[in-house]
Design a protein around this motif. Sequence first.
Motif, short mmCIF file in Angstrom:
data_model
loop_
_atom_site.label_atom_id
_atom_site.label_comp_id
_atom_site.label_asym_id
_atom_site.label_seq_id
_atom_site.Cartn_x
_atom_site.Cartn_y
_atom_site.Cartn_z
N MET A 88 -3.93 -5.94 -6.11
CA MET A 88 -4.10 -6.29 -5.00
C MET A 88 -5.44 -5.70 -4.50
O MET A 88 -5.98 -4.79 -4.91
CB MET A 88 -3.11 -5.96 -3.79
CG MET A 88 -1.67 -6.82 -4.12
SD MET A 88 -0.65 -6.74 -2.76
CE MET A 88 -1.35 -7.82 -1.60
N ASP A 89 -6.28 -6.32 -3.70
CA ASP A 89 -7.57 -6.05 -3.05
C ASP A 89 -7.25 -4.97 -2.23
O ASP A 89 -6.66 -5.14 -1.19
CB ASP A 89 -8.06 -7.05 -2.34
CG ASP A 89 -9.50 -6.96 -1.75
OD1 ASP A 89 -9.91 -5.83 -1.60
OD2 ASP A 89 -10.22 -8.01 -1.33
N SER A 91 -9.07 -3.52 0.10
CA SER A 91 -9.16 -3.79 1.46
C SER A 91 -8.35 -4.14 2.32
O SER A 91 -8.34 -3.97 3.37
CB SER A 91 -10.58 -4.85 1.62
OG SER A 91 -10.20 -6.15 1.07
N LEU A 92 -7.10 -4.77 1.78
CA LEU A 92 -5.73 -5.14 2.40
C LEU A 92 -5.27 -3.93 2.99
O LEU A 92 -4.51 -4.10 4.23
CB LEU A 92 -4.91 -5.83 1.68
CG LEU A 92 -5.50 -7.26 1.32
CD1 LEU A 92 -4.57 -7.85 0.30
CD2 LEU A 92 -5.23 -8.36 2.29
N PHE A 93 -5.43 -2.67 2.38
CA PHE A 93 -4.81 -1.56 2.84
C PHE A 93 -5.67 -0.49 3.68
O PHE A 93 -5.19 0.56 3.87
CB PHE A 93 -4.33 -0.78 1.51
CG PHE A 93 -3.52 -1.74 0.49
CD1 PHE A 93 -2.20 -1.75 1.02
CD2 PHE A 93 -4.13 -2.01 -0.49
CE1 PHE A 93 -1.31 -2.73 -0.10
CE2 PHE A 93 -3.33 -2.87 -1.41
CZ PHE A 93 -2.12 -3.14 -0.98
N PRO A 125 -9.35 -11.86 10.80
CA PRO A 125 -9.54 -11.41 9.41
C PRO A 125 -9.76 -9.84 9.20
O PRO A 125 -10.87 -9.43 9.87
CB PRO A 125 -10.57 -12.44 8.79
CG PRO A 125 -10.61 -13.44 9.90
CD PRO A 125 -10.23 -13.11 11.10
N GLY A 126 -9.21 -9.25 8.34
CA GLY A 126 -9.45 -8.04 8.20
C GLY A 126 -8.87 -6.80 9.10
O GLY A 126 -8.89 -5.64 8.90
N ILE A 128 -5.62 -4.93 10.71
CA ILE A 128 -4.29 -4.48 10.42
C ILE A 128 -3.46 -4.49 11.82
O ILE A 128 -3.85 -3.71 12.53
CB ILE A 128 -4.45 -3.12 9.98
CG1 ILE A 128 -5.20 -3.20 8.42
CG2 ILE A 128 -3.00 -2.65 9.65
CD1 ILE A 128 -5.24 -1.97 7.68
N ARG A 164 -3.46 -10.47 7.51
CA ARG A 164 -3.05 -10.39 6.17
C ARG A 164 -2.28 -9.14 5.99
O ARG A 164 -1.60 -9.03 4.95
CB ARG A 164 -4.11 -10.45 5.33
CG ARG A 164 -4.50 -11.92 5.00
CD ARG A 164 -3.62 -13.02 4.77
NE ARG A 164 -4.17 -14.32 4.71
CZ ARG A 164 -4.07 -15.32 5.78
NH1 ARG A 164 -3.76 -14.75 6.88
NH2 ARG A 164 -4.57 -16.45 5.58
N THR A 165 -2.39 -8.17 6.94
CA THR A 165 -1.60 -6.76 6.54
C THR A 165 -0.98 -6.58 8.07
O THR A 165 -1.36 -6.42 9.41
CB THR A 165 -2.62 -5.77 6.58
OG1 THR A 165 -3.34 -6.01 5.31
CG2 THR A 165 -1.94 -4.35 6.25
N GLY A 197 -0.45 -11.66 1.48
CA GLY A 197 -0.73 -10.64 2.48
C GLY A 197 0.22 -9.38 2.20
O GLY A 197 0.96 -9.16 0.86
N VAL A 198 0.17 -8.43 2.83
CA VAL A 198 0.76 -6.97 2.79
C VAL A 198 1.64 -6.66 3.97
O VAL A 198 1.33 -7.15 5.12
CB VAL A 198 -0.16 -6.16 2.67
CG1 VAL A 198 0.54 -4.46 2.68
CG2 VAL A 198 -0.95 -5.98 1.38
#
Length: 242
Positions: A88-89, A91-93, A125-126, A128, A164-165, A197-198
């Motif tokens: 996974m990317d 940046s999702l975390f 987007p981006g 959390i 996405r998180t 997503g996460v």
Amino acid sequence: MPYSYLVNPRPRSVEGAAVHVRRIVDLSVPLSASTQIYPGDPVPRIEPAATIEADGFNLLSLRLGSQTGTHVDAPYHFRADGARIDEMDLSLFAGEGAVIDVTGLAPRARITWESIAPAAGRLGPGVIALLHTGWPDRYGTPAYFDHPFLDADACRRMLGLGVRTFLLDFPNIDETPDAAHPGEGFPAHRLIAAAGGVIGENLRGFEQIDFTPFVSCLPLRLAGADGAPVRAVAMDLAPPAR
């Protein structure tokens, strides 16, 4: 109990700007043999493998599930063709967090779009999303699994805004089934997995976040895994000096 830490204010240079972390809030539960687990998950075993007295150094042996304690789910958790945690990317975390206060809900209540809507302007987007229910007060008891859960329509709308998180201070973004509650087939898990997503579960300490946080929930790099434990934190970043 959750902890927060004041840190050395010495600035660090990031792309030419001096920034520093003023405060760190620990969002993770302790990981030990007594960590509360999702029903049916492997019971954690943490025991000495070596000791200073016998071997000259300390070393622990760990046996635990990929989703023990504070952890994140990869799409592979619910999709055979989904990305594994190590694919996974990253940046999702990590990124700016938005705490969404949905405290005061009854056991097994739906977190509807009406509850999320007041925070919609902070989502995108981006960003959390941190769903704050106050449920960690029940951690360690059976009532922890009678948590509120995210309604499928609210999940779709959040995904539509670009989220996405999703980080939770409860153990399951969907209703946790038991003998009296069959659940609904984990719709939010499936929607988020389909979007790549996460989901992060079993976090705590959201009530301590009284600033716009930079959140990190980077997972262990478990090859091919459905998820992994994390040390999740919320950081209060000072603006760059001018």
